[in-house]
Design a protein around this motif. Sequence first.
Motif, mmCIF file in Angstrom:
data_model
loop_
_atom_site.group_PDB
_atom_site.id
_atom_site.type_symbol
_atom_site.label_atom_id
_atom_site.label_comp_id
_atom_site.label_asym_id
_atom_site.label_seq_id
_atom_site.Cartn_x
_atom_site.Cartn_y
_atom_site.Cartn_z
ATOM 1 N N TYR A 524 3.113 35.535 41.941
ATOM 2 C CA TYR A 524 3.140 34.383 41.028
ATOM 3 C C TYR A 524 2.027 34.451 39.988
ATOM 4 N N PHE A 525 1.050 35.308 40.245
ATOM 5 C CA PHE A 525 -0.134 35.380 39.385
ATOM 6 C C PHE A 525 -0.059 36.543 38.405
ATOM 7 N N TYR A 634 0.610 25.526 43.076
ATOM 8 C CA TYR A 634 1.454 25.490 41.882
ATOM 9 C C TYR A 634 0.901 26.473 40.864
ATOM 10 N N ALA A 635 1.792 26.946 39.984
ATOM 11 C CA ALA A 635 1.397 27.897 38.939
ATOM 12 C C ALA A 635 1.922 27.395 37.603
ATOM 13 N N ASN A 641 4.756 33.933 29.269
ATOM 14 C CA ASN A 641 4.795 34.213 30.713
ATOM 15 C C ASN A 641 3.449 34.561 31.329
ATOM 16 N N ALA A 642 2.355 34.372 30.572
ATOM 17 C CA ALA A 642 1.036 34.624 31.165
ATOM 18 C C ALA A 642 0.677 33.430 32.047
ATOM 19 N N CYS A 643 0.093 33.706 33.215
ATOM 20 C CA CYS A 643 -0.281 32.633 34.136
ATOM 21 C C CYS A 643 -1.593 32.002 33.664
ATOM 22 N N VAL A 644 -1.559 30.703 33.349
ATOM 23 C CA VAL A 644 -2.781 30.039 32.885
ATOM 24 C C VAL A 644 -3.496 29.307 34.027
ATOM 25 N N ASN A 645 -2.774 29.017 35.100
ATOM 26 C CA ASN A 645 -3.431 28.467 36.293
ATOM 27 C C ASN A 645 -2.557 28.705 37.520
ATOM 28 N N THR A 655 -4.256 20.874 35.162
ATOM 29 C CA THR A 655 -3.960 21.856 34.104
ATOM 30 C C THR A 655 -3.445 21.161 32.847
ATOM 31 N N ILE A 656 -3.867 21.652 31.689
ATOM 32 C CA ILE A 656 -3.273 21.179 30.431
ATOM 33 C C ILE A 656 -1.990 21.984 30.229
#
Length: 678
Positions: A524-525, A634-635, A641-645, A655-656
């Motif tokens: 997921y990361f 959660y992601a 598609n870059a994981c921001v959190n 998360t924003i």
Amino acid sequence: GEENMKKHIFAVLCMILLFSLTGYSGNKNNNALADKAQAIADTIVSDYGSVSVQYAIIDKGSIILSGSSGVYDKIENRSVTKDDMYGIGSTSKMFVTAATMMLADKGLLDIDTPLTVYIPEFQMADERYKEITPRMLMNHSSGIYGSSFSNSFLFDDPDKKAHDTLLARLASQGLKADPGEMCDYCNDGFSLLEILVERLSGISYTEFIAKNFCQPLGLTHTKTPQDDFDRAQLVKVYLPIFDGVLPNDTVNVLGTGGLYSTAEDLCRFAEVLMGNRPEILSEKSALLMQNEEYKNGLWPEDNAENQFGYGLGWDTVHSFPFGDYGIQAVVKGGDTQMFHSSLVTIPKRDMAMAVISSGGASAINYAFAATILQELLLEKGFIAQISPLRNFEAPVQEEMPKELSAYSGLYANPSSQLSIEVKDGALIVASPAGEAKYTYTGGYIFKSEDGTVEAKFVQPHDGNIYLQLDKHFVLPGVGQLVFSAFDCQKIEPVSLSETVLNFWSGRAGKKYYLVDEKPTSQAYFMDSGIWQKKLNDDFASGYADSGIKIIDENHAVNTLKFRDVTDFIFFTKDGAEYLKANDLAYIREDFMLEMTVDTVECIIGMDGYAKYYRIGANTAGMTMAVKLPDDAAYAVYDENNACVNFTTVSHNDTTILPANGRVAFIGKAGDVFEIGLH
């Protein structure tokens, strides 16, 4: 008189220097060699993306060099010691191979007897599975698709699920080739060997390694994720996509890639692999592991200059550039998302070097080891000089035989579909990643514009046409590498019935997102191609993606003989379309829910699948705070598609929300996520 006096003083000075230097370096380090090794290790950290590198050399049973570069942890900033542990990735395969051969030494198995004799419930959806033997698992020729990595690569989570469910997951898979027909890297084979070792020894694989290798060899820093040890002994891992330190890399396919070790421990283990510890592994078995297994099946003609050329377990039994000196170097490398390792042995000279890093790549670590081992061979008088680095020139175009244009057409490898055109003395390969051009230079060979890559068409006895690429890489300040491999396979377009084509039209270019990994899963990361599948933009060729041929409305089947291939099965559940690829399930992007200002909770369904939400215009830019159930995550992903959190990594539940992004809620059946947006 005076001349003799000068000579005497010089000799005494040399003696003093020699003693002071060897005393200073702690373990008889040869200084010229030590300085060269340190310089390369420093270069790998400064120029090649490694956070730290650890290395060691064993010569005739003694560790003669041991060193490191970089830091254990960016915050603590202390240097790496020889006892700091790293994941070794696929170098772990040498342990399960040696374990299998030990059992063969004891007469508990014959490596050419079908696997089903030892694991009766092993079965697959293709009847040929009954011909698979332990040898085929060790030399990558079983024909098994590749890597069933469901819930294998986790963050700080030694879950045994991947091990416990492997046989059930393989039972529904087919084969890509006849067992023994060709060698192509296959991770699942080594996970099966892990189960085989447990069956025949009656103990867990972790116990087997501890009892048969670690205890007799004194490998105090070699462990599996199932071992009880202080995780602070593992060096910290980082990736460019995240500012902080990442949770521990836990690879739960132990036989294929799950061990932790140190460079010195790997060197001591190399003594077993080189046949120097017959009380652990017979010399006969060690030699058998160095056999040219790859020559028994389909294989690119590589003049023994290749990073691959399988033995049993080994990646190559004739590594470049040692063939230049008529010396056999036998190598295994390993890469996880975060750790990278290379173990290089020269059995006839009883020497080996191990290089492990956090960040970087196993191939870079190999180039480092190869450079230093050549220096050692030179110093000991085993070689007269070090071969100069290869030079490359731009190709000179020759007249191209007309018949080569017949190779134009559609090709594929597991990552993409390619269009190849051969005309006017050039070979042009067009793929989603861009275009590559090769010039015809005679002898049925084409060369890249800088001369470092040679391309040629090959038709082995399996009736397929392959494009073979021989690539040379120069790594400034480190060394050189050569790879020869079949890059892609020619596929024939298939015409689909109008009904099937119409049914598929809605899937064109669609992306499917992973739903059935655990909340601790690295998938997921990382944008590693595992967590997302994108279908072809159109299905005119009759293929869903790369070489996966459409059979009917909901099935597409692999046609390629490469590593890590898959079939596709589509199914509908609760009104949403899902894709099953080998042992992983994915949801189609258009069936995601919309995140609106009214979204206050998310409940995971009875299937346990992750739930995805699209971030709409009215929620983009808002701050989302989530009350997470126990052991859930959660992601959040941006529009690229870059994981921001990912909360498993960041432990930050706020998360924003990025415009046009996505949110995935990952937990177990019945989990309730409470969502607050402001």
